[in-house]
Design a protein around this motif. Structure first.
Motif, short mmCIF file in Angstrom:
data_model
loop_
_atom_site.label_atom_id
_atom_site.label_comp_id
_atom_site.label_asym_id
_atom_site.label_seq_id
_atom_site.Cartn_x
_atom_site.Cartn_y
_atom_site.Cartn_z
N LEU A 228 -33.38 125.28 33.75
CA LEU A 228 -32.03 125.14 34.29
C LEU A 228 -31.65 123.66 34.41
O LEU A 228 -30.54 123.25 34.03
N PHE B 235 -30.89 122.41 31.04
CA PHE B 235 -29.54 122.79 30.61
C PHE B 235 -28.52 121.75 31.07
O PHE B 235 -27.75 121.21 30.27
N PHE B 236 -28.52 121.44 32.36
CA PHE B 236 -27.52 120.49 32.89
C PHE B 236 -27.73 119.07 32.35
O PHE B 236 -26.77 118.37 32.05
N ARG C 96 -25.44 123.21 21.87
CA ARG C 96 -26.26 124.34 21.39
C ARG C 96 -27.66 124.28 21.98
O ARG C 96 -28.22 125.30 22.37
N ALA D 31 -28.49 122.96 24.76
CA ALA D 31 -28.38 123.31 26.18
C ALA D 31 -28.31 124.83 26.35
O ALA D 31 -29.01 125.40 27.20
N ALA D 32 -27.49 125.47 25.54
CA ALA D 32 -27.35 126.93 25.66
C ALA D 32 -28.69 127.61 25.42
O ALA D 32 -29.02 128.62 26.04
N LEU E 282 -30.72 127.56 28.50
CA LEU E 282 -30.27 128.58 29.44
C LEU E 282 -30.84 129.95 29.07
O LEU E 282 -31.20 130.73 29.95
N TYR F 112 -34.21 129.97 30.37
CA TYR F 112 -34.12 130.21 31.81
C TYR F 112 -34.02 131.70 32.10
O TYR F 112 -34.71 132.24 32.97
N GLU F 113 -33.12 132.38 31.36
CA GLU F 113 -32.91 133.81 31.60
C GLU F 113 -34.20 134.60 31.39
O GLU F 113 -34.51 135.53 32.13
#
Lengths: 229, 229
Positions: free
Chosen positions: A30, A33-34, A54, A56-57, A60, A63-64
């Motif tokens: 996370l 990502f930021f 991309r 960064a996504a 995430l 993270y999920e």
């Protein structure tokens, strides 16, 4: 379910350790990502901004997966992440990137440090978590972009390379100090890695060795980029 | 391929208009991505940060679909986006969010303005692009979070509501002024919407009506949130 270290998720302290570990990894993704989005905003070209968005996504998504694993193990993702937010946030705050290239170095070093750590700890968790960690590990193609851009910049401007090398050293120094603080404070996760007397887990000397291997891998990687770390 | 307005992608000026339109929408999604992440960083709770990060990743997916459509139509995404970067960036710069709730309002208003615009223009494009635009339109469940949070905050603090109402008005005012500037400058996209004498497309009066409908929808939405726009 038996693990490679012979411990089982039915053991509450082992399960608690795996949950905490997944929480730590999830929060790291996370933060990644930021961090990457922040760097994307300072990227000089639109194409770089898109490539970083991309990347960064993708963090995430990782993270999920990791927070999903916490839930599967009966944990609550926010609770599992809570003990680690301060360490990651401090690391981020104490190593502000002064330029777009330093931001990219932070993305790169942060990602590769995480990768090394994942590789090390995958031996201590249950097989399903291990498979997930290895899947996350496998998926590093997105870093090519950061690596290529850094190598180009360093080969074209040795002075910039010098500053990046110093910055890279601070990144690992601060990361190790945060990791050691967390290791000292968090029993559940430390018990996972440190010998509990049963012969399972790593012992304290092995833990120190782990940090040494991670530092060495970082140094090698900096050299490979054209920097002396 | 015939369109609902009787025009065909084999017509170069029609195709150029659709490519530009997809470029504009794609860049809007990209700006949305960065805007939402920025707001996420100021969110008070970790759970809000995560919800917003997910919303941002979703915008990036929409960006990928729209820029993919540009490529399918033989265009280059960066070239197609270039004429619109200034308008979107100016809008974003001229409406800085002063708080986390204003940021959320910007996300919400930006998203709903885009949705209204998508709905309006879907009549003027080829069937495949129309299907894509409708798919993107359909997918607004992620906004529930922004809506719920804003409603709660406004019902609890009417003074904050007053400031948010003013801010909402600025958001639409600046958006319309940017849209009108773009409409004046970009022939390809304007030809798509404005009657070219062939009886296809909208005429100029209809274009003005479109802006009026979008403004009205925004006003209704602000009232529904508990604000007078």
């Amino acid at each position: 379910m038996a693990t490679s270290t012979g411990r089982d998720l039915a053991d509450p302290s082992f399960r608690a350790g795996v949950v905490e570990l997944c929480g730590a990894l999830a929060y790291g993704e996370l933060v990644g990502f930021f961090m990457i989005v922040h760097d994307a905003e300072t990227a000089p070209r639109l194409s770089d901004r898109i490539a970083l968005a991309r990347l960064a996504a993708h963090e995430l998504e990782q993270y999920e997966r990791l927070s999903g694993r916490v839930t599967e193990l009966g944990g609550d993702p926010e609770t599992a992440m809570a003990p680690f937010t301060e360490g990651f946030d401090d690391w981020h705050r104490r190593t502000p990137a002064g330029s777009w290239l330093e931001g990219l170095m932070k993305v790169y070093a942060g990602h590769t440090l995480a990768t090394d750590f994942y590789r090390e700890i995958s031996a201590y968790v249950d097989p399903e978590t291990k498979a997930l960690v290895e899947e996350v590990l496998h998926d590093t193609g997105h870093l090519d972009f950061a690596e290529r851009t850094l190598r180009e910049a360093i080969s074209q401007d040795p002075a910039a390379g010098g500053r990046l090398a110093l910055y890279g050293r601070r990144l690992i120094g601060e990361a190790l100090s945060q990791a050691q603080r967390v290791a000292a404070e968090r029993d559940a996760i430390t018990n996972l890695l440190v010998d509990d007397g049963s012969g399972n887990g790593a012992d304290l000397a092995e833990l120190t060795q782990m940090f040494a291997r991670i530092t060495q891998a970082h140094t090698d990687r900096m050299e490979w980029l054209g920097l002396s770390a």
